[in-house]
Design a protein around this motif. Structure first.
Motif, PDB file in Angstrom:
ATOM      1  N   TRP A 260      22.444  22.100  -7.008  1.00  0.00           N
ATOM      2  CA  TRP A 260      22.161  20.673  -6.840  1.00  0.00           C
ATOM      3  C   TRP A 260      22.010  20.287  -5.374  1.00  0.00           C
ATOM      4  O   TRP A 260      21.205  19.408  -5.044  1.00  0.00           O
ATOM      5  N   ALA A 261      22.738  20.939  -4.500  1.00  0.00           N
ATOM      6  CA  ALA A 261      22.633  20.638  -3.069  1.00  0.00           C
ATOM      7  C   ALA A 261      21.276  21.051  -2.507  1.00  0.00           C
ATOM      8  O   ALA A 261      20.817  20.481  -1.526  1.00  0.00           O
ATOM      9  N   ASN A 262      20.647  22.026  -3.135  1.00  0.00           N
ATOM     10  CA  ASN A 262      19.365  22.532  -2.628  1.00  0.00           C
ATOM     11  C   ASN A 262      18.138  21.883  -3.254  1.00  0.00           C
ATOM     12  O   ASN A 262      17.011  22.243  -2.908  1.00  0.00           O
ATOM     13  N   LYS A 263      18.333  20.939  -4.158  1.00  0.00           N
ATOM     14  CA  LYS A 263      17.183  20.224  -4.727  1.00  0.00           C
ATOM     15  C   LYS A 263      16.503  19.438  -3.617  1.00  0.00           C
ATOM     16  O   LYS A 263      17.151  18.783  -2.813  1.00  0.00           O
ATOM     17  N   LEU A 264      15.197  19.485  -3.590  1.00  0.00           N
ATOM     18  CA  LEU A 264      14.426  18.774  -2.573  1.00  0.00           C
ATOM     19  C   LEU A 264      14.115  17.362  -3.096  1.00  0.00           C
ATOM     20  O   LEU A 264      12.968  17.003  -3.330  1.00  0.00           O
ATOM     21  N   TRP A 265      15.150  16.560  -3.227  1.00  0.00           N
ATOM     22  CA  TRP A 265      15.040  15.245  -3.812  1.00  0.00           C
ATOM     23  C   TRP A 265      15.275  14.121  -2.804  1.00  0.00           C
ATOM     24  O   TRP A 265      15.580  13.002  -3.178  1.00  0.00           O
ATOM     25  N   ARG A 266      15.133  14.425  -1.534  1.00  0.00           N
ATOM     26  CA  ARG A 266      15.135  13.391  -0.488  1.00  0.00           C
ATOM     27  C   ARG A 266      13.705  13.284   0.004  1.00  0.00           C
ATOM     28  O   ARG A 266      13.057  14.291   0.293  1.00  0.00           O
ATOM     29  N   PHE A 267      13.228  12.060   0.119  1.00  0.00           N
ATOM     30  CA  PHE A 267      11.833  11.809   0.515  1.00  0.00           C
ATOM     31  C   PHE A 267      11.812  10.851   1.689  1.00  0.00           C
ATOM     32  O   PHE A 267      12.593   9.900   1.720  1.00  0.00           O
ATOM     33  N   TYR A 268      10.904  11.098   2.629  1.00  0.00           N
ATOM     34  CA  TYR A 268      10.854  10.252   3.822  1.00  0.00           C
ATOM     35  C   TYR A 268       9.506  10.364   4.508  1.00  0.00           C
ATOM     36  O   TYR A 268       8.722  11.284   4.243  1.00  0.00           O
ATOM     37  N   ILE A 269       9.238   9.395   5.388  1.00  0.00           N
ATOM     38  CA  ILE A 269       8.044   9.461   6.235  1.00  0.00           C
ATOM     39  C   ILE A 269       8.490   9.473   7.678  1.00  0.00           C
ATOM     40  O   ILE A 269       9.603   9.081   8.002  1.00  0.00           O
TER      41      ILE A 269
ATOM     42  N   TYR B  59       0.834  -1.188   0.000  1.00  0.00           N
ATOM     43  CA  TYR B  59       0.000   0.000   0.000  1.00  0.00           C
ATOM     44  C   TYR B  59       0.874   1.245   0.000  1.00  0.00           C
ATOM     45  O   TYR B  59       1.729   1.394   0.875  1.00  0.00           O
ATOM     46  N   PRO B  60       0.686   2.117  -0.979  1.00  0.00           N
ATOM     47  CA  PRO B  60       1.521   3.327  -1.034  1.00  0.00           C
ATOM     48  C   PRO B  60       1.208   4.269   0.125  1.00  0.00           C
ATOM     49  O   PRO B  60       0.095   4.267   0.648  1.00  0.00           O
ATOM     50  N   GLN B  61       2.203   5.026   0.502  1.00  0.00           N
ATOM     51  CA  GLN B  61       1.984   6.040   1.524  1.00  0.00           C
ATOM     52  C   GLN B  61       1.112   7.131   0.928  1.00  0.00           C
ATOM     53  O   GLN B  61       1.186   7.421  -0.263  1.00  0.00           O
ATOM     54  N   LYS B  62       0.304   7.735   1.756  1.00  0.00           N
ATOM     55  CA  LYS B  62      -0.494   8.864   1.290  1.00  0.00           C
ATOM     56  C   LYS B  62       0.453  10.021   1.016  1.00  0.00           C
ATOM     57  O   LYS B  62       1.367  10.282   1.792  1.00  0.00           O
ATOM     58  N   LYS B  63       0.253  10.683  -0.114  1.00  0.00           N
ATOM     59  CA  LYS B  63       1.144  11.757  -0.552  1.00  0.00           C
ATOM     60  C   LYS B  63       1.412  12.770   0.553  1.00  0.00           C
ATOM     61  O   LYS B  63       2.528  13.237   0.708  1.00  0.00           O
ATOM     62  N   HIS B  64       0.399  13.097   1.328  1.00  0.00           N
ATOM     63  CA  HIS B  64       0.567  14.124   2.365  1.00  0.00           C
ATOM     64  C   HIS B  64       1.467  13.657   3.516  1.00  0.00           C
ATOM     65  O   HIS B  64       1.953  14.464   4.289  1.00  0.00           O
ATOM     66  N   MET B  65       1.732  12.361   3.605  1.00  0.00           N
ATOM     67  CA  MET B  65       2.599  11.846   4.670  1.00  0.00           C
ATOM     68  C   MET B  65       4.074  11.881   4.279  1.00  0.00           C
ATOM     69  O   MET B  65       4.944  11.766   5.125  1.00  0.00           O
ATOM     70  N   ILE B  66       4.350  12.018   2.988  1.00  0.00           N
ATOM     71  CA  ILE B  66       5.727  12.008   2.500  1.00  0.00           C
ATOM     72  C   ILE B  66       6.297  13.420   2.574  1.00  0.00           C
ATOM     73  O   ILE B  66       5.734  14.363   2.043  1.00  0.00           O
ATOM     74  N   LYS B  67       7.426  13.542   3.243  1.00  0.00           N
ATOM     75  CA  LYS B  67       8.119  14.829   3.392  1.00  0.00           C
ATOM     76  C   LYS B  67       9.256  14.900   2.371  1.00  0.00           C
ATOM     77  O   LYS B  67       9.788  13.884   1.949  1.00  0.00           O
ATOM     78  N   ARG B  68       9.623  16.131   2.011  1.00  0.00           N
ATOM     79  CA  ARG B  68      10.724  16.385   1.075  1.00  0.00           C
ATOM     80  C   ARG B  68      11.768  17.231   1.775  1.00  0.00           C
ATOM     81  O   ARG B  68      11.431  18.091   2.577  1.00  0.00           O
ATOM     82  N   ASP B  69      13.013  17.017   1.392  1.00  0.00           N
ATOM     83  CA  ASP B  69      14.088  17.836   1.947  1.00  0.00           C
ATOM     84  C   ASP B  69      15.291  17.750   1.013  1.00  0.00           C
ATOM     85  O   ASP B  69      15.266  17.034   0.017  1.00  0.00           O
TER      86      ASP B  69
END
Length: 169
Positions: free
Chosen positions: A160-169, A138-148
């Motif tokens: 490139w260091a400031n791209k918000l391409w890390r995702f986590y719950i 079951y995928p995580q609900k989009k609103h639960m996934i954080k970006r940083d």
């Protein structure tokens, strides 16, 4: 059920988000399986991404990143930690997603250690592997996934260091 092959053939940023909540399965030589939910990822997006290993071009190290999505890309850091990545996208467009966390294990070095990842995984096909694969859960609900920001890539420059391409719950 394993994710379909098309799942890993999408853009790294999109895949990094969609991997959150999927199950990473590692089957060991003795037949035991470790099943963990993916909780943190980072996207690396091709030769133009100065934080991506492919920014140096096609080399023996990065060769597998130029394959069609679904292969495993591993590399050693500090001479002790194997980093687990899944190649994604289409052939000759190098992209990969780093697995930074699985439930109760945080940090890509710890992930590699828990899964007993080593050089032998380089180029492994997740669609046919008997050692490592991703299952659809079951995928995580989009609103639960954080970006940083991605971690430890200041060398790549501010853009490139400031791209918000890390995702986590």
């Amino acid at each position: 059920m394993r994710v379909p092959s098309e799942f890993l053939q999408q853009d790294a940023v999109e895949l990094a988000q969609q991997l959150i909540g999927k199950t990473l399965v590692r089957k060991f030589e003795d037949g035991t399986e470790l099943r963990k939910i993916i909780t943190e990822t980072e996207a690396y997006c091709g030769e133009e991404d100065l934080a991506c290993h492919a920014s140096k071009g096609r080399t023996a190290r990065t060769e597998v990143m130029y394959h069609q999505g679904g292969k495993v890309y591993v590399y050693l850091i500090y001479g002790i930690h194997w980093m687990l990545n899944f190649v994604c996208g289409i052939e000759n467009k190098p992209q990969a997603v780093l697995i930074r966390g699985i439930n109760k294990i945080s940090g890509p070095g710890r992930v590699g250690k828990a899964l007993k990842i080593d050089k032998s995984f380089y180029g492994e096909d997740t669609h046919s592997s008997q050692r490592i694969w991703i299952e659809d859960t079951y995928p995580q609900k989009k609103h639960m996934i954080k970006r940083d920001r991605r971690i430890g890539i200041d060398y790549a420059g501010e853009v490139w260091a400031n791209k918000l391409w890390r995702f986590y719950i």
